[in-house]
Each structure stands twice: as structure tokens, then as C-alpha cells.
Design a protein around this motif. Sequence first.
Motif, PDB file in Angstrom:
ATOM      1  N   PRO A 111     -38.538 -43.181 -49.510  1.00 19.76           N
ATOM      2  CA  PRO A 111     -37.284 -43.228 -50.127  1.00 19.76           C
ATOM      3  C   PRO A 111     -36.346 -42.292 -50.037  1.00 19.76           C
ATOM      4  CG  PRO A 111     -39.276 -42.593 -51.286  1.00 19.76           C
ATOM      5  CD  PRO A 111     -39.940 -43.028 -49.941  1.00 19.76           C
ATOM      6  N   MET A 112     -36.808 -41.172 -49.577  1.00 17.05           N
ATOM      7  CA  MET A 112     -35.559 -39.975 -49.375  1.00 17.05           C
ATOM      8  C   MET A 112     -34.770 -40.302 -48.363  1.00 17.05           C
ATOM      9  SD  MET A 112     -38.628 -39.765 -47.371  1.00 17.05           S
ATOM     10  CE  MET A 112     -39.075 -39.433 -45.645  1.00 17.05           C
ATOM     11  N   SER A 113     -35.120 -41.332 -47.355  1.00 19.06           N
ATOM     12  CA  SER A 113     -33.830 -41.686 -46.507  1.00 19.06           C
ATOM     13  C   SER A 113     -32.651 -42.257 -47.189  1.00 19.06           C
ATOM     14  CB  SER A 113     -34.640 -42.719 -45.707  1.00 19.06           C
ATOM     15  OG  SER A 113     -34.749 -43.897 -46.151  1.00 19.06           O
ATOM     16  N   LEU A 114     -32.921 -42.765 -48.429  1.00 14.34           N
ATOM     17  CA  LEU A 114     -31.639 -43.412 -49.049  1.00 14.34           C
ATOM     18  C   LEU A 114     -30.830 -42.417 -49.584  1.00 14.34           C
ATOM     19  CD1 LEU A 114     -33.609 -46.111 -51.111  1.00 14.34           C
ATOM     20  CD2 LEU A 114     -32.411 -46.369 -49.088  1.00 14.34           C
ATOM     21  N   SER A 115     -31.087 -41.035 -49.682  1.00 15.26           N
ATOM     22  CA  SER A 115     -30.206 -40.106 -50.443  1.00 15.26           C
ATOM     23  C   SER A 115     -29.857 -39.120 -49.347  1.00 15.26           C
ATOM     24  CB  SER A 115     -30.991 -39.310 -51.547  1.00 15.26           C
ATOM     25  OG  SER A 115     -32.193 -38.609 -51.219  1.00 15.26           O
ATOM     26  N   ALA A 116     -30.397 -39.399 -48.022  1.00 12.37           N
ATOM     27  CA  ALA A 116     -29.794 -38.348 -47.022  1.00 12.37           C
ATOM     28  C   ALA A 116     -28.348 -38.542 -46.796  1.00 12.37           C
ATOM     29  CB  ALA A 116     -30.261 -39.018 -45.546  1.00 12.37           C
ATOM     30  N   GLN A 117     -27.599 -37.536 -46.665  1.00 10.55           N
ATOM     31  CA  GLN A 117     -25.919 -37.163 -46.466  1.00 10.55           C
ATOM     32  C   GLN A 117     -25.718 -36.859 -45.041  1.00 10.55           C
ATOM     33  OE1 GLN A 117     -23.924 -38.566 -48.773  1.00 10.55           O
ATOM     34  NE2 GLN A 117     -25.538 -39.289 -50.148  1.00 10.55           N
ATOM     35  N   GLU A 118     -26.369 -36.077 -44.539  1.00  5.79           N
ATOM     36  CA  GLU A 118     -26.038 -35.419 -43.277  1.00  5.79           C
ATOM     37  C   GLU A 118     -25.657 -36.679 -42.103  1.00  5.79           C
ATOM     38  OE1 GLU A 118     -27.637 -32.284 -39.742  1.00  5.79           O
ATOM     39  OE2 GLU A 118     -28.771 -32.822 -41.544  1.00  5.79           O
ATOM     40  N   VAL A 119     -24.311 -36.430 -41.520  1.00  9.05           N
ATOM     41  CA  VAL A 119     -23.806 -37.216 -40.736  1.00  9.05           C
ATOM     42  C   VAL A 119     -24.399 -37.383 -39.495  1.00  9.05           C
ATOM     43  CG1 VAL A 119     -21.936 -38.029 -39.508  1.00  9.05           C
ATOM     44  CG2 VAL A 119     -21.594 -37.297 -41.955  1.00  9.05           C
ATOM     45  N   VAL A 120     -25.190 -38.306 -39.050  1.00  6.92           N
ATOM     46  CA  VAL A 120     -25.933 -38.422 -37.573  1.00  6.92           C
ATOM     47  C   VAL A 120     -24.778 -38.634 -36.627  1.00  6.92           C
ATOM     48  CG1 VAL A 120     -27.268 -39.861 -36.165  1.00  6.92           C
ATOM     49  CG2 VAL A 120     -27.835 -39.613 -38.712  1.00  6.92           C
ATOM     50  N   SER A 121     -24.902 -37.623 -35.332  1.00  6.51           N
ATOM     51  CA  SER A 121     -23.830 -37.779 -34.300  1.00  6.51           C
ATOM     52  C   SER A 121     -24.209 -38.932 -33.358  1.00  6.51           C
ATOM     53  CB  SER A 121     -24.156 -36.450 -33.548  1.00  6.51           C
ATOM     54  OG  SER A 121     -25.409 -36.554 -32.774  1.00  6.51           O
ATOM     55  N   GLY A 122     -23.138 -39.217 -32.806  1.00  7.25           N
ATOM     56  CA  GLY A 122     -22.958 -40.497 -31.886  1.00  7.25           C
ATOM     57  C   GLY A 122     -24.004 -40.218 -30.803  1.00  7.25           C
ATOM     58  N   VAL A 123     -24.226 -38.936 -30.483  1.00  7.35           N
ATOM     59  CA  VAL A 123     -25.125 -38.732 -29.327  1.00  7.35           C
ATOM     60  C   VAL A 123     -26.411 -38.990 -29.590  1.00  7.35           C
ATOM     61  CG1 VAL A 123     -25.857 -36.699 -27.806  1.00  7.35           C
ATOM     62  CG2 VAL A 123     -23.436 -36.958 -28.346  1.00  7.35           C
ATOM     63  N   ALA A 124     -26.778 -38.471 -30.737  1.00  5.67           N
ATOM     64  CA  ALA A 124     -28.170 -38.517 -31.422  1.00  5.67           C
ATOM     65  C   ALA A 124     -28.534 -40.185 -31.695  1.00  5.67           C
ATOM     66  CB  ALA A 124     -28.549 -37.702 -32.718  1.00  5.67           C
ATOM     67  N   LEU A 125     -27.490 -41.016 -31.874  1.00 10.56           N
ATOM     68  CA  LEU A 125     -27.598 -42.357 -32.040  1.00 10.56           C
ATOM     69  C   LEU A 125     -28.036 -42.960 -30.877  1.00 10.56           C
ATOM     70  CD1 LEU A 125     -27.702 -44.617 -34.201  1.00 10.56           C
ATOM     71  CD2 LEU A 125     -25.161 -44.859 -33.830  1.00 10.56           C
ATOM     72  N   ARG A 126     -27.019 -42.805 -29.879  1.00 15.07           N
ATOM     73  CA  ARG A 126     -27.430 -43.341 -28.754  1.00 15.07           C
ATOM     74  C   ARG A 126     -28.667 -43.028 -28.014  1.00 15.07           C
ATOM     75  NH1 ARG A 126     -23.165 -41.311 -26.677  1.00 15.07           N
ATOM     76  NH2 ARG A 126     -23.971 -39.800 -25.432  1.00 15.07           N
ATOM     77  N   GLU A 127     -28.844 -41.740 -28.168  1.00 12.90           N
ATOM     78  CA  GLU A 127     -30.219 -41.336 -27.373  1.00 12.90           C
ATOM     79  C   GLU A 127     -31.479 -42.044 -28.095  1.00 12.90           C
ATOM     80  OE1 GLU A 127     -30.146 -37.281 -27.560  1.00 12.90           O
ATOM     81  OE2 GLU A 127     -29.099 -36.922 -25.971  1.00 12.90           O
ATOM     82  N   SER A 128     -31.333 -42.205 -29.209  1.00 11.99           N
ATOM     83  CA  SER A 128     -32.516 -42.943 -30.080  1.00 11.99           C
ATOM     84  C   SER A 128     -32.493 -44.289 -29.619  1.00 11.99           C
ATOM     85  CB  SER A 128     -32.288 -42.664 -31.521  1.00 11.99           C
ATOM     86  OG  SER A 128     -32.240 -41.222 -31.970  1.00 11.99           O
ATOM     87  N   PHE A 129     -31.317 -45.100 -29.296  1.00 10.82           N
ATOM     88  CA  PHE A 129     -31.602 -46.499 -28.785  1.00 10.82           C
ATOM     89  C   PHE A 129     -31.968 -46.307 -27.550  1.00 10.82           C
ATOM     90  CE2 PHE A 129     -28.900 -47.734 -32.361  1.00 10.82           C
ATOM     91  CZ  PHE A 129     -29.262 -49.058 -32.749  1.00 10.82           C
ATOM     92  N   GLU A 130     -31.720 -45.394 -26.671  1.00  9.75           N
ATOM     93  CA  GLU A 130     -32.179 -45.277 -25.197  1.00  9.75           C
ATOM     94  C   GLU A 130     -33.451 -45.215 -25.264  1.00  9.75           C
ATOM     95  OE1 GLU A 130     -29.693 -42.533 -23.375  1.00  9.75           O
ATOM     96  OE2 GLU A 130     -28.073 -43.585 -23.042  1.00  9.75           O
ATOM     97  N   ARG A 131     -34.165 -44.464 -26.113  1.00 11.70           N
ATOM     98  CA  ARG A 131     -35.666 -44.071 -26.113  1.00 11.70           C
ATOM     99  C   ARG A 131     -36.252 -45.508 -26.522  1.00 11.70           C
ATOM    100  NH1 ARG A 131     -36.893 -39.565 -30.121  1.00 11.70           N
ATOM    101  NH2 ARG A 131     -39.150 -40.266 -29.859  1.00 11.70           N
ATOM    102  N   LEU A 132     -35.644 -46.632 -27.090  1.00 11.27           N
ATOM    103  CA  LEU A 132     -36.210 -47.707 -27.411  1.00 11.27           C
ATOM    104  C   LEU A 132     -35.768 -48.808 -26.288  1.00 11.27           C
ATOM    105  CD1 LEU A 132     -35.917 -48.211 -31.069  1.00 11.27           C
ATOM    106  CD2 LEU A 132     -37.824 -47.290 -29.959  1.00 11.27           C
ATOM    107  N   GLY A 133     -35.272 -48.227 -25.176  1.00 11.95           N
ATOM    108  CA  GLY A 133     -34.903 -49.261 -24.038  1.00 11.95           C
ATOM    109  C   GLY A 133     -33.786 -50.148 -24.280  1.00 11.95           C
TER     110      GLY A 133
END
Length: 229
Positions: free
Chosen positions: A119-141
Motif C-alpha cells: 500500500p505504501m506504493s500509492l503514496s510514493a512521490q519521488e519521480v522515477v527517471s526515464g533511464v530507470a524505467l527503460r532499464e526495468s522494462f529491458e530486464r523483463l525483455g
Amino acid sequence: MNCLEFRRAIAVQPKQLDASARAHRDECPRCAQAQIGALRFEAVLDRGLAIPVPAEWADRILLGQTTMARQQSSGRRTVIWRIAAGLALTTGIASVSWLALAPQQSLAAISIQHLGHEPMSLSAQEVVSGVALRESFERLGVKLLHSPGTFSYLRICPLGSRRSLHMVMQQRSGAVTVMYVPGERVARNDFAEQDLLGREITVSGGALVMMAASRADFDAIEAGFRAAL
């Protein structure tokens, strides 16, 4: 001391009289009788106040105050936390509801259960970088062409026997949880569980599950992921 002053004295403290009051009482039968009456009334009050108090009475009062404060506070909480509390409760309880009647391996059902654990994920406010987002998708192929939006939470999580990318987007309507499961295909489906509304769709060879208090931003988020994947 005269009679009026004596009556005032016994009205304040009939058991403790100064020397002048005691001298007047000894000389005035009517005032002596008035003191006796005041002492009797005082004794009645003492017996009324001598009711035994349970040992845990203070704890009960504190618990009542705490409960009242929490109830007042909860009335001011956002819909996000009402959803999180409901999800945490329903995660471990079997009930006759959409979730209980859904197939055991339903992606939507498993996503709801998973959200109840984070549930803590719903209140997260830190902006995720585009690099981190792209790398996370790449880890899932999965290749991400560009960011489909702004994210405040990002984590690769197990979703049953699957691996998923758990994301949260802070929108005008509130926090929207997005789960992407590569290699999974689902029929388009809008669902609801308590205060939670959801939608599951297939996007570019993977399943996308959106969950929020409102579906107001689902169409825009869906369009963003279809363009990005």
C-alpha cells in the motif's frame, strides 16, 4: 466572627475551621448545628466519590480517546488509503465477492492481492527517471520506445508465478497503479473490488492492469502505453 462569616466558612471547608470559627461555633448552637449538617452532606459526597474504579479504567479512557481521534482522522484521509486498507483486509479473507468468485489464476485478482501487500506504493512521490524505467522494462525483455508518462513508483515484482513491473502514476484523479506482465494475454475487462476500480488489457504482447479509485485516466494511460511499447 459572626454567623454569616461562619456559614461562609463551612460552605467552603466544613472539616477544617480556624480558631475564630471554632470559637464562634462553641458559642452559637445554631451555627454548631449548621456545621453538623454540612459535615453530613460532605459524608454523602465522599461515599459517592468512593465508588471503586476498575484497574483498567484509565486504559479504557485512553483507548476511547485514541479511537475517536483515529475515526476523526480517517474521515480526512484520501481515497488512496481507504483503498489500501480495504485491500490489506481482503487479501487474507475469503469472501463471496468478485475476487473470491474469479478464477484462481486471474491476473486481475492476483494484482489486487499484490497491491494489498504494497500500500505504501500509492503514496510514493519521488519521480522515477526515464533511464530507470527503460532499464526495468529491458530486464523483463521488453523494449520501451519512450516513457508513457510520469511515474512515482517502480519495482519488478513477482505476480503469482509471473514477473511484473509494478508502477504508480500520480494523476489528477489520484494514484493509478499499473502492472505490466510481459508474455501474458488477457481479454479486455473492467473490474471493481470495494473502492478499487480496474481494467486489464493486452498491450504489445503483454498484459497491462490498471487500478485506481477512478477510471478517469485509464484511457489516456492505455494510449500512452500502446504508443510506448
